[in-house]
Design an enzyme around this catalytic site. Structure first.
Site, mmCIF file in Angstrom:
data_model
loop_
_atom_site.group_PDB
_atom_site.id
_atom_site.type_symbol
_atom_site.label_atom_id
_atom_site.label_comp_id
_atom_site.label_asym_id
_atom_site.label_seq_id
_atom_site.Cartn_x
_atom_site.Cartn_y
_atom_site.Cartn_z
ATOM 1 N N HIS A 163 41.413 26.961 47.088
ATOM 2 C CA HIS A 163 42.209 25.726 47.049
ATOM 3 C C HIS A 163 43.315 25.748 46.002
ATOM 4 O O HIS A 163 43.448 24.822 45.200
ATOM 5 C CB HIS A 163 41.293 24.519 46.828
ATOM 6 C CG HIS A 163 40.621 24.053 48.078
ATOM 7 N ND1 HIS A 163 41.313 23.646 49.199
ATOM 8 C CD2 HIS A 163 39.308 23.941 48.401
ATOM 9 C CE1 HIS A 163 40.471 23.297 50.144
ATOM 10 N NE2 HIS A 163 39.241 23.478 49.700
ATOM 11 N N ASP A 190 40.339 28.464 53.265
ATOM 12 C CA ASP A 190 40.738 27.404 52.340
ATOM 13 C C ASP A 190 41.366 27.987 51.077
ATOM 14 O O ASP A 190 40.953 27.693 49.950
ATOM 15 C CB ASP A 190 39.560 26.491 51.997
ATOM 16 C CG ASP A 190 39.350 25.412 53.056
ATOM 17 O OD1 ASP A 190 39.933 25.537 54.155
ATOM 18 O OD2 ASP A 190 38.615 24.445 52.794
ATOM 19 N N HIS A 223 41.686 24.302 56.137
ATOM 20 C CA HIS A 223 42.937 23.937 55.468
ATOM 21 C C HIS A 223 44.075 24.893 55.810
ATOM 22 O O HIS A 223 45.212 24.638 55.391
ATOM 23 C CB HIS A 223 42.747 23.880 53.952
ATOM 24 C CG HIS A 223 42.194 22.581 53.482
ATOM 25 N ND1 HIS A 223 42.974 21.579 52.955
ATOM 26 C CD2 HIS A 223 40.923 22.096 53.489
ATOM 27 C CE1 HIS A 223 42.221 20.550 52.630
ATOM 28 N NE2 HIS A 223 40.968 20.836 52.946
ATOM 29 N N HIS A 453 33.367 25.698 52.525
ATOM 30 C CA HIS A 453 33.710 24.369 53.043
ATOM 31 C C HIS A 453 33.180 23.206 52.220
ATOM 32 O O HIS A 453 33.700 22.102 52.312
ATOM 33 C CB HIS A 453 33.199 24.259 54.489
ATOM 34 C CG HIS A 453 33.770 23.122 55.277
ATOM 35 N ND1 HIS A 453 35.104 22.776 55.251
ATOM 36 C CD2 HIS A 453 33.178 22.243 56.132
ATOM 37 C CE1 HIS A 453 35.303 21.747 56.061
ATOM 38 N NE2 HIS A 453 34.165 21.404 56.595
#
Length: 700
Positions: A163, A190, A223, A453
């Site tokens: 992230h 992600d 994402h 996740h």
């Protein structure tokens, strides 16, 4: 001395227990609010559905405005992508002092990038586009499910969500070593959003992918999605860092994401997927899916395909115009009732399939006319749809089964209960139980699943009898000190070995005594951040809370018991939090055990700027829907300048207020616009919009 030691021990244990209780409460607040915010995608879907199904544009401006929303997520043909990625036409000036790339890439290029990013340097747009071009060519050659063997390397390292937190990636490489022929990595999706250095992470990972294509493997996460990036920050990050060539770079990232593999299989025994599985997950189907079709799992793509087989379902609707049951005239709306000849019998499948395709095409044409989109628009026009799994909501023109397969592996979460059910907390995917996991592992002769996740306090967590492992690599995800990051290493025996870490430079330089004090201060900081987010959530539901409180205040005294307060708050927010335990942090102490709820709600006021002329109910609605509004603004902002005009803002609010049944006059909208435009430049800046509705705690 012995008694003193026991007393100290008891005090210390109570102290640690209190800290742990505070940490767990804080964690539950963060996680509940995060999942609640993900449901905003449902609200956005409802808004788009309203525009398509019920709203009749009253002017050409409104039709043009709506059209821009629906063509924002368009895909591009091969020739258009090649033209967009014309990196050779971009010159690198002599004044550029950042890293240089030449292809084919070498390990020295990766080292230079790591050093440059540590020094906060930026890679030139020409090199970014060239890297994306080469990455896309490589990814197109890969299967949907990558296969990795521990025979060719000593071990395989699996990393979870990053992230946009580059410090975590640096720490992983520092502890575990850089990718090499003897050190394989699997990065489980992600990579982007939320953090501020998503682009640097992707550049590093794509560079290592091209240097060591057999040792570095990347899975797609939920994402890696155009629509999600609009909401959670990656789109904004790219446009801020590359103001001239940002649109080209975003377009290439959008296409590269849809070519990322969906899963990785280690030694045919360990399956790595980003989210999870469902009771219908089929690896054979996943291997055959044309994955590049799904630019966004949240936007189902409509194509003219003579070979597609739409699912047969009952379609009910109202006439295009007419009167309601009371005889009143109603506005024209899109009718989902087939207008062509009577449906043939389903016994003749071929004839029925042709009839249904014709009916669906008629409805698509009607949608075009409603938003003034002609046949000349690109064939890959996308319809803004949502991740709902209800049969009645499934669009006929999508390859529903393939879409659901991808949706489930990207968005699903495990649950302790048996069975498989819709994941209403996230708004997409499903919850799968231990029985679903057991059947899936048995069917494909697997030992266990690795997924990501979900943020975990320790960076990893086993469930389903140690058959499902969640790995999360972004430390300090909610706030500094909120959680550890972790990665897992698998050798030929496939026994997982974990490494935990926390990317915090300050704590590493402290002594043990200092660390204890630092830990207490850190928990207090994290706790304060969590309660600030919770107060924002409470303020956004002021009207609903007042109604709930009044149901417990039969005598209209303006007071309710603290127990009723806790019950009412949970009935409105539905966050599953221990409100009685959290009450001391949210409610001032009362002598008689009664709460004056109106004055309590007044304490959740917003920062006062120039909003005196805006009705309080409107402020509440704006605050509750601000993330959706920001996403819509980014869709409207075609040049990604970060600005929209007054007129565009007014059109957005006219549509949104109509959908939300808010009575709002043109003067009310104009007052709202003027109050948000802090610098009085005639445009609405996203930062102005967000700052205008920032919540602060009032001092007593």
């Amino acid at each position: 001395a012995f008694k003193a030691a026991v007393l100290i021990q008891q005090w210390y244990r109570r102290h640690v227990a209190r800290l742990e209780m505070r940490r767990r409460c804080t964690w539950r607040i963060f996680q509940s609010i995060e999942y609640s915010c993900e449901q905003d995608q449902i609200k956005l879907h409802n808004f788009f559905s309203y525009l398509m199904d019920q709203f009749t544009p009253s002017s050409s401006k409104e039709r043009d405005f709506i059209s821009r929303m629906f063509i924002s997520g368009e895909s591009y043909k091969e020739a258009e992508l090649e033209k967009s990625c014309d990196y050779e036409s971009i010159e690198v000036p002599d004044s550029y002092t950042g890293p240089h790339l030449s292809f084919p890439l070498l390990p020295d290029h990766a080292t230079a990038l790591l050093e440059a990013f540590q020094q906060k340097q930026q890679l030139h747009a020409r090199y970014v586009l060239h890297l994306l071009h080469e990455t896309r060519k490589h990814l197109k050659q890969l299967p949907n499910i990558s296969h990795v063997s521990t025979c060719y390397s000593e071990e395989v390292t699996v990393c979870g969500d990053l992230h946009g937190q580059l410090d975590d990636l640096f720490l992983i490489f520092y502890k575990n070593g850089l990718p090499s022929p003897s050190k394989s990595y699997v990065f489980n999706g992600d990579f982007v959003d939320r953090g501020k250095q998503s682009l640097e992470i992707l550049v590093i990972l794509f560079t290592f992918l091209l240097i060591y294509p057999k040792e570095v493997h990347l899975n797609r996460g939920n994402h890696e999605d155009h629509m999600v990036n609009l909401r959670y920050g990656f789109t904004k990050e790219v446009m801020q860092k590359y103001k001239v060539h940002g649109k080209k770079i975003l377009r290439m990232f959008q296409n590269v994401f849809c070519w990322l593999p969906l899963a990785t299989l280690i030694d045919q025994k360990v399956l790595i997927i980003h989210g999870g599985i469902s009771d219908t997950t089929d690896l054979d189907v996943l291997e055959k899916i044309q994955r590049d079709k799904f630019i966004s799992v949240l936007r189902l793509k409509k194509r003219k395909e003579s070979s597609r087989k739409p699912q047969i379902q009952a379609i009910n609707g109202e006439s295009e115009s007419g009167a309601d049951a009371a005889g009143n005239e109603v506005a024209p709306r899109l009718s989902l009732q087939p207008q062509s000849a009577q449906a043939p019998s389903t016994a003749n499948r071929l004839e029925f399939s042709r009839w249904l395709r014709q009916t669906v095409q008629e409805q698509i044409d009607t949608c075009r006319r409603m938003v003034d989109i002609s046949e000349s628009e690109p064939e890959e026009l996308t319809y803004s749809s949502m991740v709902s799994l209800k049969d009645g909501d499934e669009p006929c023109w999508a390859r529903q089964e393939e879409w659901k397969q991808i949706l489930d592996i990207l968005w699903s979460d495990p649950m302790p209960q048996e069975g498989c059910r819709e994941n209403k907390v996230r708004g997409g995917g499903c919850y799968f139980g231990p029985d679903v996991t057991e059947k899936f592992l048995e069917k494909y002769s697997l030992q266990f699943l690795i997924r990501s996740h979900e943020c975990k306090q320790e960076g990893y967590e086993f469930c389903h009898n140690r058959k499902v492992l969640t790995i999360f690599s972004a430390s300090n995800y909610y706030e500094i000190g909120s959680n550890r990051g972790a990665y897992v290493k698998l050798g030929p025996d496939l026994v997982p070995h974990f490494v935990q870490y926390q990317a915090n430079k300050t704590a590493h330089m402290l002594t043990m005594t200092q660390r204890q004090g630092f830990l207490v201060a850190l928990i207090s900081r994290v706790e304060e951040s969590a309660f600030r987010a919770l107060r924002e959530k409470l303020f956004a539901h002021t009207s609903a809370l007042i109604s709930a409180f009044k149901s417990y205040d039969g005598d209209n005294t303006g007071k309710i018991t603290l127990s009723n307060w806790a019950t009412a708050v949970e009935s409105v927010l539905r966050l599953g939090l221990p409100w009685r335990m959290l009450r001391p942090q949210l409610v001032r102490s009362t002598e008689d055990g009664m709460l004056e709820y109106k004055s309590w709600l007044d304490d959740l006021a917003m920062e006062q700027r120039s909003q005196e002329h805006i009705q309080s109910s409107l402020l509440e609605v704006i605050y509750r829907n601000r993330s959706n509004l920001e996403t819509i603004f980014r869709i409207i902002d075609r040049d990604h300048s970060g600005l929209i005009s007054f007129e565009e803002f007014q059109q957005t609010w006219k549509l949104f207020s109509s959908h939300m049944n808010i009575e709002l006059t043109d003067d009310g909208i104009n007052d709202l616009v003027r109050s948000i435009d802090f610098n009085k430049d005639g445009n609405i800046d996203f930062n102005e919009f967000l700052e205008a509705f920032r919540l602060v705690k009032q001092c007593p």
